[in-house]
Design a protein around this motif. Structure first.
Motif, short mmCIF file in Angstrom:
data_model
loop_
_atom_site.label_atom_id
_atom_site.label_comp_id
_atom_site.label_asym_id
_atom_site.label_seq_id
_atom_site.Cartn_x
_atom_site.Cartn_y
_atom_site.Cartn_z
N GLY A 142 -12.83 -11.62 14.76
CA GLY A 142 -11.71 -11.34 13.88
C GLY A 142 -10.95 -10.13 14.37
O GLY A 142 -11.18 -9.59 15.45
N SER A 143 -10.01 -9.67 13.53
CA SER A 143 -9.21 -8.50 13.85
C SER A 143 -9.62 -7.35 12.91
O SER A 143 -9.84 -7.54 11.72
N LYS A 144 -9.66 -6.15 13.49
CA LYS A 144 -10.08 -4.96 12.72
C LYS A 144 -8.85 -4.27 12.16
O LYS A 144 -8.03 -3.74 12.89
N PHE A 145 -8.72 -4.32 10.80
CA PHE A 145 -7.58 -3.73 10.09
C PHE A 145 -7.87 -2.23 9.87
O PHE A 145 -8.98 -1.84 9.52
N LEU A 146 -6.85 -1.36 10.05
CA LEU A 146 -7.06 0.08 9.95
C LEU A 146 -5.88 0.72 9.23
O LEU A 146 -4.73 0.43 9.51
N ASN B 38 -2.38 -12.59 8.13
CA ASN B 38 -1.27 -11.73 8.52
C ASN B 38 -1.61 -10.29 8.09
O ASN B 38 -1.69 -9.99 6.89
N PRO B 39 -1.79 -9.35 9.01
CA PRO B 39 -2.16 -7.97 8.62
C PRO B 39 -1.06 -7.26 7.85
O PRO B 39 -1.34 -6.39 7.02
N HIS B 40 0.18 -7.61 8.09
CA HIS B 40 1.27 -6.96 7.34
C HIS B 40 1.25 -7.35 5.87
O HIS B 40 1.58 -6.54 5.00
N ARG B 41 0.86 -8.60 5.61
CA ARG B 41 0.74 -9.02 4.21
C ARG B 41 -0.40 -8.23 3.53
O ARG B 41 -0.28 -7.79 2.38
N VAL B 42 -1.49 -8.07 4.27
CA VAL B 42 -2.61 -7.31 3.71
C VAL B 42 -2.21 -5.86 3.48
O VAL B 42 -2.58 -5.24 2.46
N ALA B 43 -1.46 -5.28 4.42
CA ALA B 43 -1.01 -3.90 4.24
C ALA B 43 -0.12 -3.76 3.02
O ALA B 43 -0.20 -2.75 2.27
N ALA B 44 0.72 -4.76 2.75
CA ALA B 44 1.57 -4.71 1.56
C ALA B 44 0.73 -4.77 0.30
O ALA B 44 1.02 -4.11 -0.72
#
Length: 843
Positions: A752-756, A711-717
């Motif tokens: 995968g997905s690229k997180f930015l 979950n990218p939002h969890r990583v952002a948090a």
């Protein structure tokens, strides 16, 4: 009393510096006595002629017949010449006939070089013989003195008149001397009071000067300078201290002058009493005219000697150093005044002889002979005095310790120790010039020497006053220094130059005045000649040009520095930095412009035609401009980049393909220091774009790949929480200017997905924040079990030659052990999970 004694008896007290003072004193004594009596023989002859009976008509007719006859007139001329030389009159002889030309061994052509040379040599021989005869006649004239003494003593009436005059004059002289001594004892108390007042005044002056020196010896703290600047500053400070000492010495002498004059006037009171008693006694206690004249003569001679002695004592004052007008020691002052007692006796004797000779009918030739003998003794005493003070004067004439380090001044210091040799030669030459009565010789020497001494002393006093005034002008008050910091340092930079220019100007004026005093028309040459005014005008124009150039340079620099200070104080640091960056370029352009203007002005003033130079410079400039377009482009591009504040020293920039820290900016090049330590020098013409990392702020771009199941939002948090912890750190907190900004997923595919995301930091701090942030994230993501894409591989080694194609997806194939033969079947028809618990179908 003759008029010439009145003119020389009362010169104004002048402060003689210790350096060379005794030499000036000795030179003054060399010329004083003979100057007083240059024409005594003529006076005696005039007096003798006045006492002779008049000429009758018959004698006048005889003289007229002699003057009309050429042969008699020539014989009469030879007779008068012989009488003037003290030789017996020769008998007239017939003029010898001219020898025939054939009797001469060598015949010379008329108006040729040889004949002119022989004529000049013959003329010089005749002059030398005539002067030698005059010199020998000086000593032969002493015979007249013996005859006069014998005639006076052999005559009863003359002997009685002489003894009466001498006895009465001696009695009056002794009584006046006793009265003078008594009044001198009575004036000791007033003299002591004057000395005490002078001591108190000088003590107050020394206290004030000491206080001023202490204030000046506390300079403001300065920035560390190079060794050359330190030496220049030290030299300037030494020059200032030397000028201050000279100024203080001059001020002390000025404060001593009133007390010295008062001391001199008190000392004159007994002499005035002696003069009054002498003249009163001559009028009351004498019965003959001869006695009165002898008394007045002795009185005048003693008064002249005492006044001359008191004049020198006023300068040296051996018993009161506080009111001494020169810097001589007590021993030197006592020695000079003691010798002065002997040296002033000769004028008294000369006055007596010059007057008493006419009173008692002494022949003029005898009087002149005695005067010459007395003056010779005086010159011998002067020579002895020169010998006694040779070490004192030699030590006073030595250069300073700083100058003695140079070979030339060291040689000069050794040579001046032999100053007494030319001084003694000059002493003897003066007496010979006066005794042989060379026409105009002694008058010229006296006038030249007197004017030379006056010019040197006036130049010395003027230099002290000028240097003191310059020191005051170049001293910046504390209030002004506080208002304009660094102004005193800038003024001190020009102090040695201004002092050197002032020294050259004073030396030039002194040399001109010396040449004028030596008989050369120097003033007329420089003021009214054809070349002199041009030289003076050129010098003044060049000095004015240099002064204006320095003023323009300093005013522009002060304005720029004040503008920088104003920007910094008004929170316009960027503008101040921009102006500071462009400041070296502005100074270079201004300095070049000033140098060109001053050079052209100097060349035009010294007579060089600058029009061809300017034309050639213009043509050369055009040729250089066409041939070096890239150089011109460098200058233009660099100037606009600096004016637009594209970069500053210390910024991290990327110019072209080179990144590094800006170490230096010039009008043409840029110097970058790369990470590996290499220094890149880049001309501005090759710079098409500049990326400046040290302006405003930086962005740390956070970018990495996540597993598609994460979950990218969890990583952002998680990243936001870790950044919040990092912002509380006292080291990294000030460098982070914003919270974590999640920008989303840039792309998603089978890998995968690229997180930015991004973080804003202070200028030039992104790498420091970047490394520390990722260091902390590495541990935090492992702790939070963030899923990242796992790299996979295809294993084809398990396919047999006859079997069907099989594919197996493996995680880390090099580390995956072979699968067991009896693996349990997967539940619900799904493949078995991997050791990490990941679904292999995701690979």
């Amino acid at each position: 009393m003759p008029a010439h004694f009145v003119t020389t008896a009362h010169p104004a007290p002048t402060r003689f510096p210790r350096r060379g003072f005794l030499t000036v004193l000795a030179a003054f004594m060399l010329v004083f006595l003979p100057w007083a009596f240059p024409a005594r023989a003529a006076d005696g002859a005039a007096a003798q002629g006045a006492g002779s009976p008049g000429m009758n008509a018959q004698q006048a007719q005889q003289v007229l017949s002699v003057m009309n006859d050429p042969q008699k007139r020539e014989a009469f001329t030879r007779t008068l010449q012989a009488i003037a030389n003290g030789l017996p009159a020769p008998q007239p002889a017939p003029t010898p006939a001219k020898p025939a030309a054939a009797s001469s061994d060598v015949s010379l052509e008329p108006d040729s070089i040889s004949s002119e040379t022989m004529n000049e040599l013959t003329h010089m021989r005749d002059i030398a013989l005539r002067q030698g005869q005059n010199f020998i006649a000086l000593f032969k004239d002493l015979a007249f003195v013996g005859r006069w003494v014998h005639s006076i003593l052999s005559n009863t009436d003359s002997r009685q008149i002489l003894l009466d005059a001498l006895s009465r004059a001696g009695l009056i002289f002794i009584l006046a001397l006793v009265a003078e001594r008594a009044l001198s004892i009575a004036t000791r108390k007033p003299l002591a009071a004057v000395t005490a007042r002078a001591v108190a005044t000088e003590a107050r002056l020394n206290q004030r000067l000491t206080t001023e020196d202490r204030k000046e010896d506390q300079p403001p703290p300065a920035a560390p300078a190079s060794s050359a600047d330190a030496r220049a500053e030290q030299q300037t400070e030494q020059t200032r201290q030397q000028d201050d000492r000279k100024q203080h010495e001059t001020l002390r002498v000025i404060t001593r002058v009133p007390y010295s004059l008062l001391h001199f006037l008190i000392k004159l009171l007994p002499v005035a009493l002696f003069l009054g008693l002498g003249y009163g006694g001559s009028a009351v206690l004498t019965s003959t005219n001869q006695a009165a004249m002898v008394t007045i003569t002795l009185t005048n001679a003693y008064v002249i000697a005492r006044v001359i002695y008191l004049l020198l004592e006023t300068i040296f004052v051996p018993h009161s150093p506080t009111i001494r007008l020169c810097s001589a020691s007590d021993a030197t002052a006592r020695m000079v005044t003691r010798w002065w007692n002997f040296l002033v006796a000769a004028p008294s004797i000369v006055v007596c002889l010059s007057t008493l000779g006419s009173v008692f009918a002494m022949p003029a030739r005898g009087t002149e002979a005695i005067i010459r003998a007395v003056v010779l003794i005086e010159h011998i005493l002067v020579a002895i005095f020169i010998w006694r003070i040779r070490h004192h004067v030699g030590a006073a004439l030595q250069p300073s310790a700083r100058l003695q380090q140079k070979p030339f001044w060291l040689f000069v210091g050794r040579m001046v120790r032999f100053w007494w040799i030319p001084a003694m030669f000059f002493d003897l030459a003066l007496w010979l010039v006066w005794a042989t009565q060379i026409r105009g010789g002694y008058t010229w020497i006296l006038r030249t020497l007197s004017l030379t001494i006056v010019v040197i002393l006036a130049a010395r006093l003027l230099s002290v006053l000028a240097f003191s005034l310059q020191n005051r002008i170049f001293h910046v008050p504390a209030e002004t220094e506080k208002r304009y910091p660094g102004l005193q340092a800038r003024v001190d930079y020009y102090y040695p130059i201004a002092r050197r220019a002032l020294s050259v100007l004073l030396t030039f004026v002194t040399v001109v005045l010396l040449l004028q005093s030596w008989g050369l028309p120097a003033i007329r040459f420089f003021l009214h000649g054809s070349l002199g005014p041009k030289i003076v005008g050129a010098m003044l124009t060049i000095m004015i040009a240099y002064t204006i150039a320095i003023m323009v340079w300093e005013i522009v620099n002060a304005m720029l520095q004040n503008q920088i200070t104003r920007f910094e104080s008004s929170e316009q640091a960027s503008r101040a930095t921009r102006l500071r960056t462009v400041l070296p370029i502005i100074r270079t352009v201004l300095l070049t412009f000033i140098i060109i203007i001053v050079t052209v002005t100097t060349l035009s003033q010294i007579g060089i035609n600058v029009a061809p130079l300017l034309t050639g410079a213009g043509i050369m400039g055009a040729a250089i401009a066409f041939g070096s377009q890239s150089l011109v482009k460098d200058f233009i591009t660099g100037f606009f980049m600096l004016v637009e504040n594209a970069m500053q020293v210390g910024d991290w920039v990327t110019a072209g393909s080179v990144s590094g820290t800006v170490e230096h900016l010039s009008i043409r090049t840029l110097r970058l220091r790369a990470v590996n330590g290499d220094l890149h020098i880049i001309p501005f013409s090759s710079v098409t774009s500049i990326a400046n990392t040290s302006r405003d702020y930086n962005l740390v771009v956070v970018s990495f790949m996540l597993d598609l199941s994460e979950n990218p939002h969890r990583v952002a948090a998680i990243l936001q929480d870790e950044l919040a912890i990092m912002r509380k750190d006292r080291v990294y907190g000030p460098l982070i200017k914003s919270d974590f900004s999640y920008l989303g997923v840039e792309q998603a595919d089978g890998n995968g997905s690229k997180f930015l995301g991004s973080i804003r930091t202070a200028p030039g701090a992104k790498w420091k924040v970047y490394r520390e942030y990722y260091s902390r994230l590495s541990a935090r993501m492992v702790k939070e079990r963030v899923a990242f894409p796992i790299p996979t591989s295809v294993n084809l080694l398990g396919n047999g030659p006859a079997g069907s194609l099989r594919m197996k997806m493996e995680e880390f194939p090099a580390m995956t052990p072979p699968a067991p033969a009896s693996a349990p079947p997967a539940a619900e028809g799904k493949p078995a999970p991997t050791p990490e618990g990941k679904d292999p179908t995701h690979d």
